[in-house]
Design an enzyme around this catalytic site. Structure first.
Site, mmCIF file in Angstrom:
data_model
loop_
_atom_site.group_PDB
_atom_site.id
_atom_site.type_symbol
_atom_site.label_atom_id
_atom_site.label_comp_id
_atom_site.label_asym_id
_atom_site.label_seq_id
_atom_site.Cartn_x
_atom_site.Cartn_y
_atom_site.Cartn_z
ATOM 1 N N GLN A 66 -5.267 -1.335 9.715
ATOM 2 C CA GLN A 66 -5.254 -2.684 9.139
ATOM 3 C C GLN A 66 -5.973 -3.663 10.066
ATOM 4 O OE1 GLN A 66 -3.956 -3.373 6.136
ATOM 5 N NE2 GLN A 66 -3.846 -5.577 6.143
ATOM 6 N N ASP A 107 -11.594 3.463 4.111
ATOM 7 C CA ASP A 107 -12.046 2.065 4.046
ATOM 8 C C ASP A 107 -13.574 1.985 3.949
ATOM 9 O OD1 ASP A 107 -10.102 0.024 4.059
ATOM 10 O OD2 ASP A 107 -9.683 0.305 6.202
ATOM 11 N N LYS A 125 0.837 -1.207 0.000
ATOM 12 C CA LYS A 125 0.000 0.000 0.000
ATOM 13 C C LYS A 125 0.862 1.243 0.000
ATOM 14 C CE LYS A 125 -3.950 -2.138 2.262
ATOM 15 N NZ LYS A 125 -4.428 -2.605 3.565
HETATM 16 N N1 LIG Z 1 -8.567 -1.926 7.129
HETATM 17 C C1 LIG Z 1 -8.353 -2.860 6.211
HETATM 18 N N2 LIG Z 1 -8.652 -2.608 4.918
HETATM 19 C C2 LIG Z 1 -8.418 -3.549 3.961
HETATM 20 O O1 LIG Z 1 -8.711 -3.313 2.767
HETATM 21 C C3 LIG Z 1 -7.828 -4.798 4.346
HETATM 22 C C4 LIG Z 1 -7.533 -5.002 5.703
HETATM 23 N N3 LIG Z 1 -7.809 -4.034 6.601
HETATM 24 N N4 LIG Z 1 -6.981 -6.161 6.114
HETATM 25 C C5 LIG Z 1 -6.599 -7.187 5.186
HETATM 26 C C6 LIG Z 1 -7.482 -7.179 3.963
HETATM 27 C C7 LIG Z 1 -6.931 -7.948 2.787
HETATM 28 N N5 LIG Z 1 -6.775 -6.981 1.717
HETATM 29 C C8 LIG Z 1 -6.225 -7.288 0.475
HETATM 30 C C9 LIG Z 1 -5.845 -6.325 -0.437
HETATM 31 C C10 LIG Z 1 -5.238 -6.667 -1.632
HETATM 32 C C11 LIG Z 1 -5.001 -7.980 -1.963
HETATM 33 C C12 LIG Z 1 -4.285 -8.317 -3.219
HETATM 34 O O2 LIG Z 1 -3.800 -7.454 -3.928
HETATM 35 N N6 LIG Z 1 -4.178 -9.623 -3.573
HETATM 36 C C13 LIG Z 1 -3.446 -10.113 -4.732
HETATM 37 C C14 LIG Z 1 -2.528 -11.256 -4.342
HETATM 38 C C15 LIG Z 1 -1.635 -10.963 -3.206
HETATM 39 C C16 LIG Z 1 -0.787 -12.183 -2.832
HETATM 40 O O3 LIG Z 1 -0.141 -12.760 -3.736
HETATM 41 O O4 LIG Z 1 -0.775 -12.541 -1.651
HETATM 42 C C17 LIG Z 1 -4.401 -10.664 -5.772
HETATM 43 O O5 LIG Z 1 -5.498 -11.080 -5.399
HETATM 44 O O6 LIG Z 1 -4.022 -10.701 -6.928
HETATM 45 C C18 LIG Z 1 -5.393 -8.949 -1.079
HETATM 46 C C19 LIG Z 1 -6.009 -8.611 0.113
HETATM 47 C C20 LIG Z 1 -7.138 -5.749 2.178
HETATM 48 N N7 LIG Z 1 -7.563 -5.808 3.443
#
Ligand SMILES: Nc1nc(=O)c2c([nH]1)NC[C@@H]1CN(c3ccc(C(=O)N[C@@H](CCC(=O)O)C(=O)O)cc3)C=[N+]21
Length: 297
Positions: free
Chosen positions: A98, A121, A54
């Site tokens: 987070q 968020d 991020k």
């Molecule tokens: N306050 C808060 N806001 C959030 O938005 C928040 C959070 N807490 N806690 C955790 C989760 C999880 N999350 C993700 C964001 C991007 C990918 C992402 O980019 N994933 C990639 C793969 C990443 C990998 O390879 O591990 C994809 O799907 O292509 C995943 C998960 C946001 N979160």
């Protein structure tokens, strides 16, 4: 596979590009960059990777990134104090704490402490209420990203049957509200839904957000339907100690039947972070009372 692949990774890159241009113009007009503060409590390795990503993407989009880390054993009061300080800081337009937080902290209480106009968020009850009644506010990043992909693929969604599998506050519920606002006929299904496969088979649009690896099977999908897979599940893979990411949809099966489908990874995940940056630049314009041109994002 006969379904078209919905390339969330490419769409997210395009969105970040537009956010970067708008953020550069904002910095000139405001005399400062837009700022996003990210707070991480504890040392969870996956969370650390997300927070680092991020920060990198925020800077790449011509915005300022502020990172705060508290030890896993920090008191809730300490976190609330930090949130209050960020609420008052004029260099901070968006605040993200987070999740999940350590068990001794009350997540709802911490989210409630974030200024609703910095809550990029969209988790604060004020923003949930604004979404529910159709007032401008911040919409949670993952469902908003899903809507962008759906509208890009299908155009006008009105009259379509949409089934959302999952009813969480951060995905299922806001997703259902966005689809309702777009004039879909919306069903919210979940783990206790009777004859779930039959319910999902009615859908022109399926959004899977239950957190169960590959639960939605190919024969649950109406031929030609659009399938959005929100799940990100790490499961064991062939080879000693190896793992891989799978969604809530059995991709190989569903891709034979669907009209279009998002992959995991490379689908909804990258959209979540791109929309976070979009929400932050929108917040910055509101905070500085600078007009944001309609359609520039
Ligand atoms: N306050 C808060 N806001 C959030 O938005 C928040 C959070 N807490 N806690 C955790 C989760 C999880 N999350 C993700 C964001 C991007 C990918 C992402 O980019 N994933 C990639 C793969 C990443 C990998 O390879 O591990 C994809 O799907 O292509 C995943 C998960 C946001 N979160």
């Amino acid at each position: 596979m006969s379904a078209d692949l919905i390339d969330g990774k490419a769409f997210a890159a395009g969105l970040r590009e537009r956010v970067g241009e708008v953020a550069a113009a904002f910095a000139k007009a405001a005399g400062r960059k837009a700022g996003l503060a990210v707070v991480l409590v504890g040392e969870d390795p996956a969370s650390q990777v997300y927070v680092r990503n991020k920060g990198r993407q925020t800077i790449a989009c011509n915005m300022e990134s502020f990172e705060y880390r508290l030890p896993a054993g920090a008191q809730e009061a300490e976190l609330l104090e930090l949130v209050e300080r960020l609420n008052r800081d004029p260099a901070v337009d968006g605040i993200l704490v987070q999740l999940p937080l350590p068990h001794h902290m009350d997540e709802l209480k911490v989210i409630a402490a974030i200024d609703p106009d910095k809550d990029v968020d969209g988790f604060n009850v004020v923003n949930a209420g604004r979404l529910a009644v159709g007032q401008p506010g911040f919409v949670p990043c993952t469902p908003l990203g899903c809507m962008m992909l759906l509208k890009d693929r299908l155009g006008d969604l009105s009259g379509l049957d949409a089934v959302v599998v999952g009813r969480s506050n951060i995905v299922g519920k806001p997703m259902a509200q966005l689809l309702t606002a777009a004039s879909c006929t919306v069903t919210v299904a979940h783990s206790r839904t009777r004859d779930l496969p039959e319910v999902v088979r009615r859908a022109d649009i399926v959004v899977a957000a239950v957190g169960r690896p590959q639960m939605v099977k190919g024969d649950w999908i109406k031929p030609g339907a659009t399938v959005i897979d929100v799940g990100i599940n790490r499961v064991p893979a062939a080879g000693e100690g190896k793992t891989r990411l799978v969604g809530d949809v059995d991709f190989d099966e569903a891709a034979k039947v669907a009209g279009a489908i998002t992959p995991v990874p490379g689908g909804v995940g990258p959209m979540t972070i791109a929309v976070l940056l979009r929400n932050t630049i929108v917040a910055a314009h509101r905070n500085e009372k600078i007009a944001l041109e309609e359609g520039s994002l």
